[in-house]
Design an enzyme around this catalytic site. Structure first.
Site, PDB file in Angstrom:
ATOM      1  N   LYS A 155      10.465  25.238 -76.611  1.00 44.04           N
ATOM      2  CA  LYS A 155      10.667  26.562 -77.208  1.00 44.04           C
ATOM      3  C   LYS A 155       9.381  27.358 -77.264  1.00 44.04           C
ATOM      4  CE  LYS A 155      14.791  26.128 -80.075  1.00 44.04           C
ATOM      5  NZ  LYS A 155      15.340  26.358 -81.413  1.00 44.04           N
ATOM      6  N   LYS A 193      20.701  20.255 -69.339  1.00 48.15           N
ATOM      7  CA  LYS A 193      21.786  20.311 -70.322  1.00 48.15           C
ATOM      8  C   LYS A 193      22.368  21.723 -70.437  1.00 48.15           C
ATOM      9  CE  LYS A 193      19.415  21.440 -74.548  1.00 48.15           C
ATOM     10  NZ  LYS A 193      19.500  21.493 -75.971  1.00 48.15           N
ATOM     11  N   LYS A 220      22.563  27.423 -74.602  1.00 48.97           N
ATOM     12  CA  LYS A 220      22.879  28.827 -74.869  1.00 48.97           C
ATOM     13  C   LYS A 220      21.759  29.749 -74.404  1.00 48.97           C
ATOM     14  CE  LYS A 220      21.992  27.857 -79.744  1.00 48.97           C
ATOM     15  NZ  LYS A 220      22.730  27.541 -80.948  1.00 48.97           N
TER      16      LYS A 220
HETATM   17  P1  AMP Z   1      21.863  23.803 -81.109  1.00 45.30           P
HETATM   18  O1  AMP Z   1      22.625  24.693 -80.242  1.00 45.30           O
HETATM   19  O2  AMP Z   1      20.582  23.374 -80.498  1.00 45.30           O
HETATM   20  O3  AMP Z   1      21.731  24.293 -82.527  1.00 45.30           O
HETATM   21  O4  AMP Z   1      22.713  22.476 -81.189  1.00 45.30           O
HETATM   22  C1  AMP Z   1      23.771  22.233 -82.082  1.00 45.30           C
HETATM   23  C2  AMP Z   1      24.312  20.841 -81.836  1.00 45.30           C
HETATM   24  O5  AMP Z   1      24.872  20.751 -80.535  1.00 45.30           O
HETATM   25  C3  AMP Z   1      23.234  19.738 -81.897  1.00 45.30           C
HETATM   26  O6  AMP Z   1      23.762  18.580 -82.486  1.00 45.30           O
HETATM   27  C4  AMP Z   1      22.901  19.522 -80.457  1.00 45.30           C
HETATM   28  O7  AMP Z   1      22.366  18.245 -80.210  1.00 45.30           O
HETATM   29  C5  AMP Z   1      24.264  19.703 -79.804  1.00 45.30           C
HETATM   30  N1  AMP Z   1      24.132  20.114 -78.399  1.00 45.30           N
HETATM   31  C6  AMP Z   1      23.494  21.222 -77.927  1.00 45.30           C
HETATM   32  N2  AMP Z   1      23.584  21.295 -76.585  1.00 45.30           N
HETATM   33  C7  AMP Z   1      24.309  20.209 -76.201  1.00 45.30           C
HETATM   34  C8  AMP Z   1      24.748  19.710 -74.930  1.00 45.30           C
HETATM   35  N3  AMP Z   1      24.463  20.353 -73.807  1.00 45.30           N
HETATM   36  N4  AMP Z   1      25.451  18.552 -74.916  1.00 45.30           N
HETATM   37  C9  AMP Z   1      25.742  17.889 -76.058  1.00 45.30           C
HETATM   38  N5  AMP Z   1      25.367  18.311 -77.279  1.00 45.30           N
HETATM   39  C10 AMP Z   1      24.657  19.450 -77.355  1.00 45.30           C
END
Ligand code: AMP
Ligand code: TRP
Length: 327
Positions: A112, A195, A198
């Site tokens: 980040k 991965k 967003k």
């Molecule tokens: P975040 O969008 O980083 O706030 O992630 C929210 C939740 O979604 C966290 O538990 C992340 O580990 C999970 N997460 C985000 N991207 C992925 C992905 N590509 N595959 C699986 N889990 C994800």
């Protein structure tokens, strides 16, 4: 006594099916067996700049997503992180037993802060994992259901809990990450080596939870596949493996069952069906979100905060006494 689980998502940006499959889908399953606490982590979101009105809107949106996905506020506590000030207080205390190199090696921080220049990254972004550790240990959490990218942060939470216990006496439960092999790392539709994210440059990387049917069909049609023509679940076919994982998780089938279902069929047949499986999941989910009023959701979050506040207060008081604060 039931085991405790805790998890949270930041209200920053559109959620995608990776977030749903990696995190929320597991929460919904686990809530039956575990004493569950789910949080909208707005204090984490402000570690990068946020427009205040957008942050407010997204905080409510994330809460609606939890509820529409099937998180039951009668069984679980759902609340907004900033409503429980003990998170920030405990975060500060844990800062004082965290070593700078432990934060410097965090890959999420490196990613980040590399995106903009490191000079403009906030101290909050650097400190983000300590606040996350506070979220977790404040509630004697045993399991933290998250995606793979969060495992390193949970490792730090374990280290800090152990360090505190060692220094000041048994206080915190040592948490563990909970992930599932098929869902912990949903990959980008346009690039199965990275991965689903967003912050991806192309919207063809992800299926957003608010994508409409036509967009889903378009995105799945464009999703990259591997060489060959058979629908097989194999390590050396990462794009296909990812699509089969998505199918199997949404249709509640094993990857092998999906493979069988499409034996002798073409990639295009599989993709058409996959798009329909996704749409079948998204349509009722989006309908439920539309039916939830902001007022109702905020009342549920307030109720959740009321349930967890006594737990947070009790734990923080214990911590303060142990470190020598006058309480
Ligand atoms: P975040 O969008 O980083 O706030 O992630 C929210 C939740 O979604 C966290 O538990 C992340 O580990 C999970 N997460 C985000 N991207 C992925 C992905 N590509 N595959 C699986 N889990 C994800
Ligand atoms: N860092 C997590 C993410 O980006 C969100 C989060 C904050 C969290 N506090 C937490 C997850 C506590 C689990 C437990 O996804």
């Amino acid at each position: 006594m039931k085991k405790r689980i805790f998890s949270g998502i930041q209200p920053s940006g559109n959620l995608h099916i990776g977030n749903y499959l990696g995190a929320i889908q597991n929460w919904v399953k686990l809530q039956k067996e575990y004493d569950s606490i789910f949080c909208v982590v707005d204090m984490h979101a402000i570690t990068v700049p946020q427009e205040p009105e957008t942050l407010r809107r997204r905080t409510i949106e994330i809460a609606k997503i939890y509820l529409a996905a099937g998180i039951d506020p009668k069984k679980c506590s759902i609340f907004i992180q900033s409503h429980i000030c003990e998170h920030a207080e405990l975060g500060w205390i844990l800062n004082t037993i965290t070593k700078i190199p432990e934060l410097e090696k965090m890959t999420q921080f490196k990613d980040k802060s590399a995106k903009d220049s490191r000079e403009s990254a906030s101290a909050g972004l650097f400190d983000y994992p300590v606040l996350m550790a506070a979220d977790i240990v404040l509630y004697d959490t045993q399991l933290v259901p998250v995606g793979k990218d969060q495992k390193q942060h949970i490792e730090l939470a374990r280290t800090l809990a152990q360090r505190f216990n060692h220094k000041f006496g048994e206080t915190f439960v040592i948490p563990e990450a909970y992930t599932k092999k098929e869902s912990e790392n949903i990959m980008g539709l346009d690039d199965p080596t990275k991965k689903m994210s967003k912050s991806a440059k192309s919207e063809y990387n992800y299926i957003a939870l608010n994508d409409d049917a036509e967009t889903v069909r378009k995105k799945i049609k464009k999703a990259v596949t591997d060489s060959g023509s058979e629908v097989v679940y194999q390590e050396d076919k990462p794009a296909l493996k990812n699509l089969i994982n998505i199918y199997s998780l949404l249709a509640d089938k094993t990857p092998k069952e999906v493979e069988k279902l499409f034996a002798g069929k073409k990639y295009s047949d599989f993709k058409t069906e996959l798009a329909e499986v996704i749409i079948k999941f998204l349509a009722p989910f989006q309908k439920k979100i539309g039916e939830l009023s902001d007022e109702k959701v905020l009342a549920i979050m307030e109720d959740g905060a009321k349930k967890v506040r006594p737990l947070a207060k009790k734990k923080l008081e214990e911590v303060k006494k142990k470190i020598g604060f006058i309480v």
